[in-house]
Design a protein around this motif. Structure first.
Motif, short mmCIF file in Angstrom:
data_model
loop_
_atom_site.label_atom_id
_atom_site.label_comp_id
_atom_site.label_asym_id
_atom_site.label_seq_id
_atom_site.Cartn_x
_atom_site.Cartn_y
_atom_site.Cartn_z
N GLU A 227 1.08 -1.15 0.06
CA GLU A 227 -0.14 -0.17 -0.16
C GLU A 227 0.69 1.11 -0.05
OE1 GLU A 227 -2.55 -0.27 3.47
OE2 GLU A 227 -3.59 -1.97 2.53
N TYR A 228 1.83 1.21 0.89
CA TYR A 228 2.79 2.25 0.92
C TYR A 228 3.39 2.60 -0.66
CZ TYR A 228 2.50 2.68 5.94
OH TYR A 228 2.14 2.96 7.41
N ASP A 229 3.79 1.47 -1.15
CA ASP A 229 4.63 1.57 -2.40
C ASP A 229 3.57 2.19 -3.44
OD1 ASP A 229 6.73 0.63 -1.51
OD2 ASP A 229 6.41 -1.57 -2.12
N GLU A 230 2.44 2.04 -3.50
CA GLU A 230 1.38 2.16 -4.29
C GLU A 230 1.07 3.76 -4.12
OE1 GLU A 230 -1.98 -0.11 -3.90
OE2 GLU A 230 -1.28 -1.77 -4.74
N LYS A 231 0.95 4.19 -2.82
CA LYS A 231 0.57 5.84 -2.51
C LYS A 231 1.88 6.50 -3.00
CE LYS A 231 -1.17 9.11 -0.71
NZ LYS A 231 -2.56 9.93 -1.09
N ALA A 232 3.17 5.97 -2.70
CA ALA A 232 4.43 6.69 -2.95
C ALA A 232 4.40 6.80 -4.71
CB ALA A 232 5.68 5.91 -2.60
N GLN A 233 4.08 5.85 -5.39
CA GLN A 233 3.85 5.83 -6.80
C GLN A 233 2.89 7.03 -7.32
OE1 GLN A 233 3.00 2.01 -8.70
NE2 GLN A 233 3.36 2.99 -10.82
N GLY A 237 4.25 10.42 -9.22
CA GLY A 237 3.62 10.61 -10.53
C GLY A 237 3.28 12.44 -10.44
N LEU A 238 2.81 12.75 -9.48
CA LEU A 238 2.07 13.93 -9.26
C LEU A 238 3.36 14.82 -8.93
CD1 LEU A 238 -0.83 13.71 -6.69
CD2 LEU A 238 -0.79 14.03 -9.05
N ASP A 239 4.45 14.47 -8.48
CA ASP A 239 5.52 15.16 -8.35
C ASP A 239 6.80 15.32 -9.37
OD1 ASP A 239 6.99 16.96 -6.09
OD2 ASP A 239 8.54 15.24 -6.05
N SER A 240 6.28 14.52 -10.59
CA SER A 240 7.23 14.36 -11.62
C SER A 240 7.40 15.58 -12.32
CB SER A 240 6.95 13.17 -12.52
OG SER A 240 5.48 13.41 -13.02
N LYS A 435 8.98 11.66 1.58
CA LYS A 435 9.98 11.33 2.47
C LYS A 435 9.43 10.61 3.94
CE LYS A 435 13.50 14.82 1.72
NZ LYS A 435 14.06 16.13 2.26
N GLU A 436 7.98 11.14 4.40
CA GLU A 436 7.34 10.57 5.45
C GLU A 436 6.85 9.31 4.99
OE1 GLU A 436 5.77 9.89 9.04
OE2 GLU A 436 7.10 11.66 8.35
N LEU A 437 6.33 9.12 3.80
CA LEU A 437 5.87 7.87 3.49
C LEU A 437 6.86 6.87 3.27
CD1 LEU A 437 3.12 6.40 2.36
CD2 LEU A 437 3.73 6.93 0.28
N GLU A 438 8.16 7.14 2.90
CA GLU A 438 9.23 6.34 2.62
C GLU A 438 9.71 5.99 4.20
OE1 GLU A 438 12.35 3.92 1.42
OE2 GLU A 438 10.50 4.78 0.19
N SER A 439 9.72 6.85 5.27
CA SER A 439 10.03 6.40 6.34
C SER A 439 9.15 5.57 7.36
CB SER A 439 9.98 7.95 7.27
OG SER A 439 10.37 7.47 8.65
N ARG A 440 7.73 5.60 6.81
CA ARG A 440 7.08 4.33 7.40
C ARG A 440 7.26 3.21 6.75
NH1 ARG A 440 3.26 9.06 7.14
NH2 ARG A 440 2.14 7.70 5.35
#
Length: 633
Positions: A227-233, A237-240, A435-440
Motif C-alpha cells: 500500500e505504501y508503494d502504491e501511494k508513493a507511486q 507521478g504528481l511530483d514528476s 519522505k514521510e511515506l518512505e520512512s513509514r
C-alpha cells in the motif's frame, strides 16, 4: 625372458648410450660413479616406470636423481628383450608432463595391447622384481638382523606367494581394527539415543507452529508495504512535473554556470595577453631608448643621415689631383728634360705620390662603404624593432576591445543566472510527503526483516535438529554394524589362518625343495638342503647335522638368501625364466663361494647380469673358463 639391448636415449648422465647384453653371464664393470646404478635403475624404470613424488620427497626421489643432465625434457629410453623366441622393443618416456609406454613386437611390427603386455609380463611386478630376480648384498647387518631378514622373507613368500602380503601384520591390523571399532562405537547407549531423538522431534514440532505465526505476520506487513508503494507511486507521478521543471531549470543554470566559467577563462586569457603585450612594449621602448631612438621622427632622421652619408675619400682625391698638377707643371716647365735625364727625378716623385694617394683613396672608399653598410644594417634592425612596437600597440588596442566585450558578456550572463535563481517553480512540492511515506515503509520493512531473521534462525535450528536426528539414527545403525564387524573380524582371522596353513602345507614344501636345490648348487654340495619349519626357523643341512642360520657366517647366510630368492622366482614365474640381476651381490662372498655361484649361474641360468665395481668376478670367470660378455663403463 632375455634382455638384449639397452638404449639410454637421455637418462641420468647417459645420452644416446647403447649397451648390448647377451644370453648367459654378463659382467658390467665400472668404477664408482661410472653409471652402474644408473643402468640398473634404467632396467627397473623401463619395466615399471619412475614416478615423480610430491612435496619435499620430490627433491630426493629416483625421478629427480636420474633426470637427464642435459635436455631434461627428453627423459626417455628403449629396451629390447626376447621372450619365447619373439623379439620385443619396450619404449618409455619418463617425463612427468609427457609420459608414454609402448611395447612393440619387432618380428611383426605390431604394438601390443594392454592385455598382451600383461600376458607378456605375467607375474612380474615391482615388488616381485625387487624380491626375486634383482639381488643385492644384504649390507652391513648384524648376525641377528640377518637371521630376522631371512625369517621374514621366508614367512611372507612361504605363506602368501607374495612379498606384498604380511600375515602377522594382517592379524595385527585386524586386532587393531577390532579395538578401534569397540572404542568408537559405545554399545549400550540405545535408550539415551532414542530419548534424544524424541526430544529433537518435539522441538521441531513446536518450532513449526511458531514459524506459521511468523509467516502470517510477515504477509500482513508485506500488504502494508505494498500500500505504501502504491501511494508513493501516485505521489511520485504528481511530483514528476515539478521535478521535470526543476531539472530543466537546473540544466539552464548549469549551462549559465558553464558559460560564466568559459567567459571568465577567456577574460583571464585576454588579461594575461595584455600583460604580455605591455611587457613586450616596454622591452622594445627600453631597447630603442638605449640606442637613442625615442620617436619615429628620430628614426627617419637617422635613416636619412646614414643614406646621405658619402663614401668618397675627398681628401685623398684632392691630394692625388694636386700631385698630378705638380707633375704636369714640372714636365711643361722643363722642355730640355729629354736631353738631361736628371730632370726626370722630380716628376717621377710626383707620379709616386699620385699612385700612393690613389691607393689610399681606394682603400678609404672601401672602408667607408663597409662602414655605411653596417650602419644601414643597424638602422634596419632598429626600424624592425620600431615596427614590432607599432604592431604591439595595435594588438594592445584589439585585445582591450575583446576584453571589454567579454566583460559585457559576463555581466549579461550573470544577470540571467540571477534571474533564473530568483524564479519560483509553479508545481506543488510533494517531497516531504514522499519522505514521510518512505520512512513509514522503511520501519515496516525493518520489522519484516527482523521477523524473517527470526524465522530463518528457527529454520536453521530445525535443520540442525534434523541433522542431529539423522546422526543419532546413524549412530544406532553403526552400533549394530559394529557388532557385525567385530564378528566378521573374528571370522576373517579364522579364515586367514586356515588359508595360510593350507598355502604353507603346499607352497612351503615347494619352496623348501627349490631352495634346497639352489643351496646345494651354489655351495657345491657343502649344504645339500635347506629346511623351513612350522615356526619359520631356517636351517641348512650340513654333512653331519642341521645348522640354524644364526650360526652361519655372513657369506653363507647371503647364499641362503640368494637360494630363497631364486627358489621364489622359479615358483612364482614357473616356466617363464627371468634375467637375474646381481648388484654387488658377492661382496661378502669369498673367492670359492663366488666361483661356485658364478659357475652355477653361467651354466644354469638363461641370463645373468652382474653389476660390480671390482674386477674379481671377471678374474674368477676367466680362471674358471666361463663364457661371459664383459662391458666396461
Amino acid at each position: 625372458m632375455i634382455i638384449k639391448e639397452l638404449e639410454l636415449t637421455n637418462f641420468g648422465k647417459f645420452n644416446h648410450q647403447s649397451v648390448s647384453l647377451k644370453p648367459g653371464l654378463n659382467i658390467i664393470y665400472g668404477e664408482n660413479e661410472a653409471g652402474k646404478t644408473t643402468l640398473h635403475t634404467f632396467i627397473r624404470g623401463m619395466l615399471f616406470g619412475i614416478e615423480k613424488q610430491r612435496g619435499k620427497a620430490s627433491a630426493k626421489d629416483l625421478y629427480t636423481k636420474y633426470e637427464p643432465w642435459e635436455n631434461p625434457s627428453y627423459y626417455e629410453g628403449t629396451m629390447r628383450i626376447e621372450n619365447g623366441g619373439v623379439n620385443y622393443r619396450i619404449e618409455r618416456i619418463f617425463h612427468k608432463e609427457n609420459k608414454a609406454f609402448h611395447v612393440i613386437n619387432e618380428d611383426t611390427g605390431k604394438e601390443l595391447t594392454q592385455n598382451e603386455i600383461d600376458t607378456l609380463f605375467a607375474g612380474l611386478n615391482e615388488s616381485c622384481y625387487y624380491n626375486t630376480v634383482s639381488i643385492s648384498q644384504l649390507g652391513s647387518t648384524t648376525d641377528k638382523e640377518l637371521e630376522t631378514i631371512l625369517k621374514n622373507y621366508a614367512a611372507n613368500i612361504g605363506s602368501t606367494k607374495s612379498m606384498e602380503i604380511d600375515i602377522k601384520k594382517a592379524f595385527s591390523d585386524l586386532d587393531g581394527q577390532k579395538k578401534k571399532i569397540a572404542s568408537e562405537n559405545r554399545i549400550g547407549e540405545e535408550d539415551m539415543i532414542q530419548k534424544s531423538i524424541y526430544n529433537a522431534k518435539d522441538h521441531i514440532e513446536i518450532s513449526e507452529r511458531e514459524q506459521q505465526q511468523i509467516i502470517a505476520t510477515i504477509e500482513e506487513k508485506k500488504k502494508i508495504v505494498k500500500e505504501y508503494d502504491e501511494k508513493a507511486q501516485e505521489l511520485a507521478g504528481l511530483d514528476s512535473k515539478r521535478l521535470e521543471e526543476l531539472a530543466k531549470q537546473n540544466e539552464r543554470k548549469d549551462n549559465l554556470y558553464q558559460e560564466i566559467t568559459s567567459i571568465t577563462a577567456e577574460l583571464d586569457k585576454h588579461t594575461e595577453t595584455l600583460q604580455q603585450i605591455e611587457e613586450h612594449q616596454e622591452n622594445l621602448r627600453q631597447t630603442l631608448k638605449e640606442r637613442g631612438i625615442e620617436s619615429p621622427q628620430m628614426m627617419e632622421e637617422l635613416n636619412e643621415k646614414v643614406l646621405n652619408r658619402s663614401t668618397m675619400p675627398a681628401v685623398f682625391i684632392i691630394l692625388m689631383m694636386a700631385s698630378i698638377g705638380v707633375m704636369i707643371g714640372l714636365i711643361a716647365g722643363n722642355y730640355r728634360m729629354l736631353q738631361f735625364p736628371e730632370t726626370w727625378v722630380k716628376p717621377l716623385i710626383c707620379l709616386g705620390f699620385t699612385i700612393v694617394f690613389l691607393l689610399l683613396a681606394i682603400i678609404r672608399y672601401l672602408w667607408n662603404k663597409r662602414k655605411k653598410e653596417k650602419k644601414l644594417e643597424a638602422v634596419k634592425e632598429l626600424r624592425q624593432m620600431m615596427e614590432r612596437l607599432e604592431a604591439a600597440n595595435h594588438e594592445e588596442i584589439y585585445t582591450k576591445r575583446q576584453a571589454d566585450r567579454k566583460k559585457q558578456n559576463l555581466e549579461n550572463v550573470q544577470n540571467l543566472l540571477k534571474a533564473e535563481e530568483e524564479r519560483q517553480l509553479t508545481q506543488q512540492d510533494y517531497s516531504e510527503e514522499l519522505k514521510e511515506l518512505e520512512s513509514r515503509r522503511r520501519e515496516v520493512s525493518d520489522e519484516i526483516s527482523k521477523a524473517q531473521w527470526v524465522l530463518e534462525q528457527k529454520q536453521e535450528r530445525d535443520i540442525e535438529a534434523g541433522r542431529r536426528i539423522d546422526e543419532l539414527q546413524l549412530r544406532l545403525e553403526k552400533i549394530e554394524k559394529a557388532k557385525e564387524e567385530i564378528q566378521a573380524i573374528e571370522n576373517a582371522k579364522e579364515s586367514i589362518e586356515e588359508i595360510a596353513t593350507e598355502i604353507r602345507n603346499s607352497f612351503g614344501r615347494k619352496l623348501n625343495e627349490k631352495a634346497s636345490y639352489y643351496i646345494s648348487c651354489i655351495t657345491n654340495g657343502k649344504y645339500d638342503s635347506l629346511y623351513i619349519d612350522e615356526r619359520l626357523n631356517i636351517s641348512v643341512n650340513g654333512r653331519k647335522s642341521l645348522i640354524p642360520t644364526s650360526k652361519l657366517s655372513k657369506g653363507t647366510a647371503e647364499q641362503v638368501y640368494m637360494a630363497l630368492r631364486l627358489a621364489a622366482a622359479d615358483i612364482i614365474f614357473e616356466n617363464d625364466r627371468k634375467p637375474i640381476l646381481l648388484d654387488d651381490a658377492f661382496v661378502m662372498y669369498d673367492n670359492k663361494r663366488m666361483g661356485n655361484t658364478l659357475r652355477f649361474m653361467a651354466e644354469s641360468m638363461e641370463q645373468v647380469i652382474v653389476f660390480s665395481c671390482h674386477t674379481r668376478e671377471k678374474v674368477m670367470a676367466d680362471k674358471l673358463g666361463l663364457q661371459y660378455h664383459f662391458i666396461r663403463l
